[in-house]
Design a protein around this motif. Structure first.
Motif, PDB file in Angstrom:
ATOM      1  N   UNK A   1     -51.828  30.503  16.705  1.00 48.96           N
ATOM      2  CA  UNK A   1     -52.482  29.615  17.665  1.00 48.96           C
ATOM      3  C   UNK A   1     -53.954  29.423  17.300  1.00 48.96           C
ATOM      4  N   UNK A   2     -54.161  29.003  16.069  1.00 48.53           N
ATOM      5  CA  UNK A   2     -55.519  28.790  15.562  1.00 48.53           C
ATOM      6  C   UNK A   2     -56.263  27.787  16.435  1.00 48.53           C
ATOM      7  N   UNK A   3     -57.409  28.171  17.014  1.00 46.49           N
ATOM      8  CA  UNK A   3     -58.186  27.222  17.827  1.00 46.49           C
ATOM      9  C   UNK A   3     -58.623  26.006  17.026  1.00 46.49           C
ATOM     10  N   UNK A   4     -58.829  26.187  15.738  1.00 45.64           N
ATOM     11  CA  UNK A   4     -59.257  25.099  14.871  1.00 45.64           C
ATOM     12  C   UNK A   4     -58.196  24.003  14.811  1.00 45.64           C
ATOM     13  N   UNK A   5     -56.941  24.390  14.572  1.00 43.12           N
ATOM     14  CA  UNK A   5     -55.862  23.415  14.476  1.00 43.12           C
ATOM     15  C   UNK A   5     -55.597  22.753  15.818  1.00 43.12           C
TER      16      UNK A   5
ATOM     17  N   UNK B   1     -58.159  20.018  16.564  1.00 39.03           N
ATOM     18  CA  UNK B   1     -57.899  18.805  15.780  1.00 39.03           C
ATOM     19  C   UNK B   1     -56.799  17.977  16.433  1.00 39.03           C
ATOM     20  N   UNK B   2     -55.727  18.628  16.876  1.00 36.52           N
ATOM     21  CA  UNK B   2     -54.628  17.899  17.507  1.00 36.52           C
ATOM     22  C   UNK B   2     -55.010  17.357  18.883  1.00 36.52           C
ATOM     23  N   UNK B   3     -55.944  18.020  19.557  1.00 35.78           N
ATOM     24  CA  UNK B   3     -56.381  17.558  20.876  1.00 35.78           C
ATOM     25  C   UNK B   3     -57.406  16.430  20.800  1.00 35.78           C
ATOM     26  N   UNK B   4     -57.989  16.222  19.630  1.00 35.52           N
ATOM     27  CA  UNK B   4     -59.067  15.239  19.498  1.00 35.52           C
ATOM     28  C   UNK B   4     -58.490  13.825  19.445  1.00 35.52           C
ATOM     29  N   UNK B   5     -58.613  13.092  20.541  1.00 33.54           N
ATOM     30  CA  UNK B   5     -58.077  11.734  20.605  1.00 33.54           C
ATOM     31  C   UNK B   5     -58.920  10.765  19.780  1.00 33.54           C
ATOM     32  N   UNK B   6     -60.079  11.207  19.293  1.00 38.84           N
ATOM     33  CA  UNK B   6     -60.915  10.363  18.446  1.00 38.84           C
ATOM     34  C   UNK B   6     -60.455  10.320  17.004  1.00 38.84           C
ATOM     35  N   UNK B   7     -59.477  11.143  16.648  1.00 44.58           N
ATOM     36  CA  UNK B   7     -58.932  11.163  15.297  1.00 44.58           C
ATOM     37  C   UNK B   7     -57.616  10.399  15.259  1.00 44.58           C
ATOM     38  N   UNK B   8     -57.394   9.658  14.203  1.00 45.20           N
ATOM     39  CA  UNK B   8     -56.115   8.979  14.043  1.00 45.20           C
ATOM     40  C   UNK B   8     -55.063   9.981  13.586  1.00 45.20           C
TER      41      UNK B   8
ATOM     42  N   UNK C   1     -53.251   9.861  10.997  1.00 48.97           N
ATOM     43  CA  UNK C   1     -53.412  10.077   9.553  1.00 48.97           C
ATOM     44  C   UNK C   1     -54.560  11.042   9.280  1.00 48.97           C
ATOM     45  N   UNK C   2     -55.655  10.897  10.010  1.00 47.65           N
ATOM     46  CA  UNK C   2     -56.773  11.836   9.852  1.00 47.65           C
ATOM     47  C   UNK C   2     -56.366  13.245  10.281  1.00 47.65           C
ATOM     48  N   UNK C   3     -55.611  13.349  11.354  1.00 48.54           N
ATOM     49  CA  UNK C   3     -55.148  14.662  11.796  1.00 48.54           C
ATOM     50  C   UNK C   3     -54.275  15.316  10.739  1.00 48.54           C
ATOM     51  N   UNK C   4     -53.391  14.535  10.128  1.00 45.20           N
ATOM     52  CA  UNK C   4     -52.533  15.078   9.073  1.00 45.20           C
ATOM     53  C   UNK C   4     -53.374  15.614   7.919  1.00 45.20           C
ATOM     54  N   UNK C   5     -54.359  14.840   7.500  1.00 51.85           N
ATOM     55  CA  UNK C   5     -55.220  15.275   6.399  1.00 51.85           C
ATOM     56  C   UNK C   5     -55.977  16.541   6.761  1.00 51.85           C
ATOM     57  N   UNK C   6     -56.543  16.560   7.975  1.00 51.76           N
ATOM     58  CA  UNK C   6     -57.333  17.718   8.382  1.00 51.76           C
ATOM     59  C   UNK C   6     -56.467  18.959   8.546  1.00 51.76           C
ATOM     60  N   UNK C   7     -55.256  18.808   9.043  1.00 52.50           N
ATOM     61  CA  UNK C   7     -54.372  19.965   9.154  1.00 52.50           C
ATOM     62  C   UNK C   7     -54.136  20.589   7.786  1.00 52.50           C
ATOM     63  N   UNK C   8     -53.861  19.750   6.796  1.00 49.77           N
ATOM     64  CA  UNK C   8     -53.638  20.289   5.441  1.00 49.77           C
ATOM     65  C   UNK C   8     -54.883  20.991   4.914  1.00 49.77           C
ATOM     66  N   UNK C   9     -56.034  20.343   5.089  1.00 45.20           N
ATOM     67  CA  UNK C   9     -57.262  20.920   4.552  1.00 45.20           C
ATOM     68  C   UNK C   9     -57.665  22.195   5.293  1.00 45.20           C
TER      69      UNK C   9
ATOM     70  N   UNK D   1     -45.149  16.979  16.881  1.00 51.00           N
ATOM     71  CA  UNK D   1     -44.259  17.352  15.779  1.00 51.00           C
ATOM     72  C   UNK D   1     -44.361  16.363  14.616  1.00 51.00           C
ATOM     73  N   UNK D   2     -44.384  15.068  14.908  1.00 53.36           N
ATOM     74  CA  UNK D   2     -44.416  14.070  13.847  1.00 53.36           C
ATOM     75  C   UNK D   2     -45.653  14.222  12.979  1.00 53.36           C
ATOM     76  N   UNK D   3     -46.811  14.457  13.607  1.00 54.32           N
ATOM     77  CA  UNK D   3     -48.049  14.634  12.844  1.00 54.32           C
ATOM     78  C   UNK D   3     -47.953  15.880  11.964  1.00 54.32           C
TER      79      UNK D   3
END
Length: 383
Positions: free
Chosen positions: A165-169, A172-179, A181-189, A216-218
């Motif tokens: 339950x990483x607060x960082x991840x 990112x998923x809670x941030x509605x300002x991210x698309x 696609x951006x969330x997918x990239x940030x999760x990987x990074x 789940x899709x993201x």
């Protein structure tokens, strides 16, 4: 750029110097060393700490690749679009990642005086590192249904590291300002950056928050083909656990409603929590309905040394006898409070509600709970 700023940047990006800083056991000795580093021998301790704090608040102009492997991103500030960093002290052993971060901060003098921050936009514009750390397994859950037990058993294996339950991840998923696609990239990074400091533990297992199943899709697009376990439990037992101490998604946190409308509070906590739980179970049903998903349902009632070992072997391969013994010992203690002996409480939770409330819970939630078990039997997950 001032000489102090240049020295600060050089310090943050110098693993050998940071290792020396970590070796000091007292703050006076550390500050004395830092005065030499910054070439300010006559400045007072208070003034030095003030200068460091000023630079800690600024965005550090370095590539994230320069920090990878020895600094750990520990928090995402969505308002300022900044990442906060700390130096890790060994892999996570605590039930939750935020507890691990607290240990890093409390037990390291360096983390008290150096708290660098970088820009999220810089990470978004960066190329992903070659040889990124990838997860071998995911834990999704409805909350209070054995996910912390499973992750606690996973970390008993020497080759496994856990992000619980990483607060960082989550941020990112809670941030509605991210698309998406951006969330997918940030999760990987961000998964890579959190795992990179521990190359001796090559198998990474991620335990997501209960509400993350709604993205789940993201997550699946960020990490295709990662096998997942979906943990469920009798709904009345889950709701009884939240009566004692409500999780974030069951508390009426107003920010959660921007993540999904189901989290908008309604009159009556029991109705609200039943609505949330129904939504999470329905999302799990959708995941299991797709035979291409590497997802397997496991009920809390099925968790024992054998089923846990079987699940972990699915992710990391054969487990030798010492690892199995550590898992068996871990099952004897409380999942969230490892210093306490585990005391079964299923009967207590089953009797937590009045007859009328229990009838309502069963009427609204048992059909979807039972449908999860049926669909698992229809579409058994491939080994």
């Amino acid at each position: 750029m001032s000489s102090f700023s240049s020295a600060y940047r050089a310090l943050i990006t110098s693993p050998d110097v940071l290792k020396t800083c970590q070796s000091f056991r007292g703050l006076p000795d550390l500050l004395c060393y830092l005065k030499d580093w910054f070439q300010v021998p006559s400045v007072s301790d208070q003034d030095l700490l003030g200068k460091l704090n000023l630079h800690n608040q600024q965005v550090l102009d370095v590539s994230h690749e320069q920090l990878r492997g020895y600094w750990l991103p520990c928090r995402y500030d969505s308002g300022q679009r900044r990442l906060h960093w700390c130096l890790p002290l060994g892999p996570a052993t605590e039930p939750f990642q935020d507890e691990t971060i607290s240990r890093y901060r409390q037990q390291s003098l360096v983390n008290l005086v150096l708290q660098p921050k970088t820009s999220l936009d810089a990470l978004l514009s960066a190329e992903p590192p070659s040889g990124s750390c990838l997860p071998c397994g995911f834990i999704f859950h409805l909350s209070r249904c054995g996910s912390t037990l499973l992750s606690g058993c996973a970390v008993q294996l020497d080759a496994v590291q856990i992000l619980s339950e990483s607060p960082l991840l989550t941020e990112v998923l809670l941030d509605v300002g991210l698309t998406p696609v951006q969330q997918q990239q940030l999760l990987r990074q961000l998964v890579d950056l959190q795992a990179a400091p521990f190359p001796g533990r090559p198998h990474l297992v991620i335990k997501w928050n209960a509400w993350d199943i709604l993205r789940w899709d993201v997550i699946q697009k960020a990490f295709p083909r990662v096998p997942a376990v979906l943990l469920v439990r009798n709904p009345a037992e889950i709701l009884a656990a939240h009566q004692k101490m409500a999780g974030r998604h069951m508390s009426g946190d107003p920010r959660m409603s921007t993540f999904d409308p189901v989290f908008a509070p309604i009159a009556g906590f029991l109705d609200f929590r039943m609505t949330v739980l129904h939504r999470l179970m329905s999302a799990m049903y959708e995941v299991l309905s797709n035979q291409n998903n590497q997802a397997q349902l496991v009920d809390y009632a099925q968790l024992n040394a054998g089923t846990i070992a079987q699940q972990l072997q699915r992710w990391v391969g054969p487990i030798e006898a010492p690892g199995l013994e550590r898992i068996a010992r871990r099952l004897q203690v409380n999942a969230k409070h490892p210093d306490q002996v585990f005391v079964p409480d299923v009967k207590q939770k089953q009797g937590a509600f009045a007859d009328e409330q229990r009838a309502l819970i069963d009427h609204r939630l048992m059909p979807v709970y039972e449908s999860l078990h049926r669909i698992q039997s229809w579409f058994p997950t491939l080994n």
